[in-house]
Design an enzyme around this catalytic site. Structure first.
Site, PDB file in Angstrom:
ATOM      1  N   LYS A   1       0.841  -1.198   0.000  1.00 18.90           N
ATOM      2  CA  LYS A   1       0.000   0.000   0.000  1.00 18.90           C
ATOM      3  C   LYS A   1       0.874   1.246   0.000  1.00 18.90           C
ATOM      4  O   LYS A   1       1.908   1.285   0.690  1.00 18.90           O
ATOM      5  CB  LYS A   1      -0.909  -0.037   1.239  1.00 18.90           C
TER       6      LYS A   1
ATOM      7  N   SER B   1      -9.381   1.493   3.021  1.00 19.15           N
ATOM      8  CA  SER B   1      -8.577   2.285   2.107  1.00 19.15           C
ATOM      9  C   SER B   1      -7.515   1.472   1.361  1.00 19.15           C
ATOM     10  O   SER B   1      -6.870   1.987   0.448  1.00 19.15           O
ATOM     11  CB  SER B   1      -7.900   3.428   2.883  1.00 19.15           C
TER      12      SER B   1
ATOM     13  N   SER C   1      -9.741  -0.622   7.213  1.00 22.03           N
ATOM     14  CA  SER C   1      -9.194  -0.414   5.873  1.00 22.03           C
ATOM     15  C   SER C   1      -8.556  -1.643   5.253  1.00 22.03           C
ATOM     16  O   SER C   1      -8.287  -1.654   4.048  1.00 22.03           O
ATOM     17  CB  SER C   1      -8.166   0.731   5.892  1.00 22.03           C
TER      18      SER C   1
END
Length: 554
Positions: free
Chosen positions: A34, A109, A133
């Site tokens: 990420k 996310s 997330s």
């Protein structure tokens, strides 16, 4: 699909592969990262194009640990900007969509990390999970999302969202792959102020083998297709658990609402507020609005929020004496991109209903798939447990997913001991079991045919478990302890008549040593079987003692 923000060029990727250790447990495994975690040689943007010139010189500690085990990072994935969102659409690099439907969001996310695994580009991805997330995109794409205990995995090299809550997570197709990654990721990092070392012995009340699953006792906020899938998931829990117990989750859900209705937006502003000015097309307007609101939070509000959270944490603690893990849906619904566009704050807030509380209450969790909804969209649930119960929780998740569950063997020289009263975790005589080297092995229920009594006498209430042949079909709640064989004798010496050693059958058909009483020793005893267990009996006594009717009779 807008999965990647940046990737290594092929020559650089090959160079990392050549330099990777060949003997590690993850040798040759490619993984995605990420884009709020540093990877040497690539920018860390957190989905903010203005940060593209900030090229990392070192790997984040989590990336370094995987690389030290032989894994190879291939690039940085798209995300809700500054890890502020559960939808996967709050990115100037483009909205991410569910692998199962171009009309539905991917979840966030950690959106790009989920897609990288779900589309088969890599078998492993790193995400982060502050409010869900990692678990939400796992659920929306049919993946396993492991959210470890806070601090178990270092966050050094992470561009934070909320430093006190941020967790590095994994996204994989199987629990086994997530477990293998966590085994390498976990470890104390003295250079990370939020890192915590796992205790050498499990904290009190955490069983080595999880068998009792809690489910919400009341209705949940779920849309129709989610509700149908959830009913199937509860039925599955009865298949894989030793017992399923209904619990009140109201305090958990109130804690979840604190994340955005309380003072925590101020922590987001503290983490990345300096990057929000000047405004421009490089900033997602919803993310900016949420974080900028943190400037208005007062010190009084911060401490009031912390105080309320402490009250809610205390209110949830008794749940963990009765169950090993909670089973919950990950989200109430799976929205479309159009629905998010129409109400970007409201839809996102609802997605956090069942995930926001986990880090606030210092719990660990794992999201696991449960097939598909009636419309073909993936449906995911989560198991939640106390801090540092990560290992047993993953065993439970393996059982759920039908993966091999080897169980936790009892070592030579030790035996199982069933306790049904004051020797249970957290109760007055539990210190005697701990004193002989006992470890909580699992929570369980007896087979049918047992009844529970309170023995007569003054002082500390004493229970007695008796095989009467006419007990309830659901059995009596007990704990099974892993105890040194010589410790059983020491405990017997400390337990007065009419209790004696015997054998008790558990609901799964196995037998174990237990302190029981013959029917002849029950003269004058009160039958409390209807309570279902000793803890429930104690709670009833406490409630009776504080009720107006009871006080009026005194």
């Amino acid at each position: 699909m807008t999965t990647w923000i940046s990737r290594y060029p092929e020559d650089r990727l090959k160079a990392r592969e050549r330099s990777a250790p060949t003997g590690g447990s993850l040798a040759g495994v490619r993984f995605a990262v990420k884009d709020n975690l540093d990877v040497a040689g690539l920018p860390t943007t957190a989905a903010c194009p203005a940060l593209e010139d900030r090229v990392a010189t070192h790997d984040a500690e989590a990336v370094r640990r995987l690389a030290a085990a032989g894994a190879v990072p291939v690039g940085k994935t798209n995300m809700d900007q500054f890890a502020t969102g559960l939808v996967g659409t709050r990115s100037p690099y483009g909205a991410c969509r569910s692998v199962a439907s171009p009309d539905h969001v991917s979840g966030g996310s950690s959106s790009g990390s989920a897609l990288a695994v779900a589309t088969g580009q890599v078998p492993l991805a790193l995400g982060t999970d502050t409010a869900g997330s990692g678990r939400v995109p796992a659920a929306f794409n049919g993946l396993v999302g492991v959210k470890p205990t806070r601090g178990l995995v270092s966050t050094r090299g992470l561009l934070p969202a909320c430093r006190s809550l941020d967790c590095v997570t994994t996204l994989t197709r199987t629990v086994a792959e997530g477990r293998a990654a966590l085994r390498e990721l976990a470890g104390y990092d003295a250079a990370d102020a939020w890192s915590r070392a796992a205790p050498p012995v499990a904290p009190q009340g955490i069983a080595a083998s999880m068998g009792v699953v809690g489910v919400p006792s009341g209705p949940l906020d779920l849309d129709g297709k989610h509700e149908e899938a959830w009913r199937g998931a509860v039925a599955r829990a009865y298949e894989i658990a030793d017992a399923v117990v209904e619990v009140d989750v109201g305090a958990f859900l109130e804690a979840a609402r604190l994340l955005y209705q309380g003072p925590w937006p101020a922590e987001r502003f503290a983490a990345f507020g300096t990057l929000l000015a000047p405004d421009g097309p490089h900033l997602d307007p919803t993310v900016r609005r949420i974080a900028m609101a943190g400037r208005l939070v007062t010190g009084e509000q911060v401490f009031a929020g912390l105080d309320r959270l402490a009250e809610l944490r205390r209110a949830t603690e008794p749940v963990w004496w009765d169950v090993d893990a909670l089973l919950l849906p990950v989200t109430p619904t799976h929205p479309t991109l159009a629905e998010v566009a129409a109400d970007p704050v409201g839809v996102n807030a609802r997605l956090g209903t069942y995930t926001n509380f986990v880090n606030l209450l210092d719990l660990c969790a794992v999201a696991v798939p449960f097939g598909e909804r009636a419309d073909g969209l993936p449906f995911g649930v989560q198991f939640v447990a106390p801090a540092f119960a990560d290992g047993p929780l993953l065993d439970l998740a393996s059982r759920w997913c039908g993966e091999r569950d080897a169980g936790v063997p009892i070592a030579s020289g030790r035996t199982q001991l069933v306790v049904a009263g004051a020797h249970m975790s957290g109760l007055p005589l539990n210190r005697q079991v701990l004193g002989v080297g006992g470890r909580l092995y699992r929570r369980a229920r007896t087979a049918a045919g047992y009844r529970l009594f309170r023995l007569p006498g003054d002082g500390l209430p004493r229970p007695a478990l008796a095989a009467t042949g006419d007990g309830p079909a659901e059995g009596i709640a007990v704990e099974v302890w892993d105890v040194p064989e010589q410790g059983v004798g020491a405990l017997l010496d400390a337990i007065p008549a009419p209790l004696a050693l015997g054998r008790t059958q558990l609901a799964d058909g196995t037998w174990a040593t237990a302190f029981t009483v013959a029917e002849g020793g029950l003269r004058g005893a009160e039958d409390i079987t209807e309570c279902g267990g000793w803890r429930a009996y104690l709670r009833r006594r406490e409630e009776d003692a504080t009720s107006p009717a009871w006080r009026g009779a005194m």
